[in-house]
Motif scaffolding. Sequence first.
Motif, PDB file in Angstrom:
ATOM      1  N   PHE A   8      63.619 -22.615 107.805  1.00 42.94           N
ATOM      2  CA  PHE A   8      63.185 -21.557 107.022  1.00 42.94           C
ATOM      3  C   PHE A   8      64.092 -20.933 106.074  1.00 42.94           C
ATOM      4  O   PHE A   8      63.873 -19.873 105.199  1.00 42.94           O
ATOM      5  N   ALA A   9      65.192 -21.444 105.860  1.00 44.63           N
ATOM      6  CA  ALA A   9      66.129 -21.018 104.899  1.00 44.63           C
ATOM      7  C   ALA A   9      66.047 -21.604 103.592  1.00 44.63           C
ATOM      8  O   ALA A   9      65.353 -22.595 103.392  1.00 44.63           O
ATOM      9  N   ASN A  15      72.542 -25.435 101.433  1.00 49.95           N
ATOM     10  CA  ASN A  15      73.752 -25.785 100.568  1.00 49.95           C
ATOM     11  C   ASN A  15      74.815 -25.140 101.008  1.00 49.95           C
ATOM     12  O   ASN A  15      76.158 -25.378 100.633  1.00 49.95           O
ATOM     13  N   ASP A  16      74.842 -24.178 102.206  1.00 49.38           N
ATOM     14  CA  ASP A  16      76.202 -23.243 102.296  1.00 49.38           C
ATOM     15  C   ASP A  16      76.608 -23.877 103.646  1.00 49.38           C
ATOM     16  O   ASP A  16      76.254 -23.878 104.539  1.00 49.38           O
ATOM     17  N   SER A  17      78.090 -24.399 103.560  1.00 53.75           N
ATOM     18  CA  SER A  17      78.715 -25.270 104.606  1.00 53.75           C
ATOM     19  C   SER A  17      78.779 -24.399 105.835  1.00 53.75           C
ATOM     20  O   SER A  17      78.602 -24.982 106.846  1.00 53.75           O
ATOM     21  N   ALA A  23      74.553 -24.058 112.253  1.00 56.00           N
ATOM     22  CA  ALA A  23      73.307 -24.549 112.581  1.00 56.00           C
ATOM     23  C   ALA A  23      73.458 -26.046 113.330  1.00 56.00           C
ATOM     24  O   ALA A  23      72.885 -26.142 114.497  1.00 56.00           O
ATOM     25  N   VAL A  24      74.094 -26.716 112.826  1.00 55.30           N
ATOM     26  CA  VAL A  24      74.080 -28.426 113.237  1.00 55.30           C
ATOM     27  C   VAL A  24      75.062 -28.132 114.599  1.00 55.30           C
ATOM     28  O   VAL A  24      74.918 -29.009 115.679  1.00 55.30           O
ATOM     29  N   SER A  25      75.827 -27.134 114.782  1.00 50.30           N
ATOM     30  CA  SER A  25      76.837 -27.287 115.878  1.00 50.30           C
ATOM     31  C   SER A  25      76.012 -26.668 117.250  1.00 50.30           C
ATOM     32  O   SER A  25      76.158 -26.965 118.266  1.00 50.30           O
ATOM     33  N   SER A  35      71.168 -29.697 102.937  1.00 47.32           N
ATOM     34  CA  SER A  35      71.083 -30.281 101.407  1.00 47.32           C
ATOM     35  C   SER A  35      71.890 -31.753 101.740  1.00 47.32           C
ATOM     36  O   SER A  35      72.564 -32.320 102.503  1.00 47.32           O
ATOM     37  N   ASP A  36      71.264 -32.547 100.569  1.00 41.27           N
ATOM     38  CA  ASP A  36      72.038 -33.864 100.629  1.00 41.27           C
ATOM     39  C   ASP A  36      73.506 -33.948 100.482  1.00 41.27           C
ATOM     40  O   ASP A  36      74.243 -34.762 101.239  1.00 41.27           O
ATOM     41  N   ASN A  37      74.022 -33.076  99.835  1.00 42.91           N
ATOM     42  CA  ASN A  37      75.510 -33.069  99.630  1.00 42.91           C
ATOM     43  C   ASN A  37      75.993 -32.738 101.285  1.00 42.91           C
ATOM     44  O   ASN A  37      77.259 -33.308 101.206  1.00 42.91           O
ATOM     45  N   LEU A  38      75.598 -31.892 101.963  1.00 43.43           N
ATOM     46  CA  LEU A  38      76.143 -31.427 103.003  1.00 43.43           C
ATOM     47  C   LEU A  38      75.795 -32.576 104.227  1.00 43.43           C
ATOM     48  O   LEU A  38      76.470 -32.746 105.225  1.00 43.43           O
ATOM     49  N   ARG A  39      74.707 -33.353 103.858  1.00 40.99           N
ATOM     50  CA  ARG A  39      74.469 -34.583 104.810  1.00 40.99           C
ATOM     51  C   ARG A  39      75.555 -35.666 104.658  1.00 40.99           C
ATOM     52  O   ARG A  39      75.525 -36.627 105.401  1.00 40.99           O
ATOM     53  N   ASP A  40      76.590 -35.480 103.413  1.00 45.37           N
ATOM     54  CA  ASP A  40      77.520 -36.310 103.297  1.00 45.37           C
ATOM     55  C   ASP A  40      78.850 -35.829 103.452  1.00 45.37           C
ATOM     56  O   ASP A  40      79.993 -36.378 103.122  1.00 45.37           O
ATOM     57  N   ASP A  41      78.895 -34.937 104.026  1.00 44.97           N
ATOM     58  CA  ASP A  41      80.132 -33.892 104.667  1.00 44.97           C
ATOM     59  C   ASP A  41      80.719 -34.181 105.777  1.00 44.97           C
ATOM     60  O   ASP A  41      79.826 -34.146 106.897  1.00 44.97           O
ATOM     61  N   TYR A  42      81.799 -34.682 105.874  1.00 45.24           N
ATOM     62  CA  TYR A  42      82.231 -35.373 107.319  1.00 45.24           C
ATOM     63  C   TYR A  42      82.158 -34.490 108.104  1.00 45.24           C
ATOM     64  O   TYR A  42      81.787 -34.691 109.163  1.00 45.24           O
ATOM     65  N   ASP A  43      82.670 -33.087 108.032  1.00 46.52           N
ATOM     66  CA  ASP A  43      82.820 -32.325 109.085  1.00 46.52           C
ATOM     67  C   ASP A  43      81.622 -31.755 109.745  1.00 46.52           C
ATOM     68  O   ASP A  43      81.255 -31.624 110.931  1.00 46.52           O
TER      69      ASP A  43
END
Length: 77
Positions: A8-9, A15-17, A23-25, A35-43
């Motif tokens: 709902f965000a 796109n806010d890391s 959320a993913v934790s 976001s696509d950008n964060l789906r490519d963020d290693y951490d």
Amino acid sequence: QRGIALEFASARLRNDSEIVLAAVSQYGYALELASDNLRDDYDIVLAAVSQNGMALKFASARLRNDSRIVRAAQAAR
């Protein structure tokens, strides 16, 4: 508190890391909503697959092929 609430965000928040990492934790599948950008963020991807190995399918192609990410996902299954 509930990673699924990322659904709902706004796009800006997806796109806010810091928000996506929280959320993913808590709910690895929230990676699908990032976001696509964060789906490519290693951490962020590492946190997601460590919480739920099946979240690997939502990572970028580059990280789906990263051996450390894959091992973390396998360990979390």
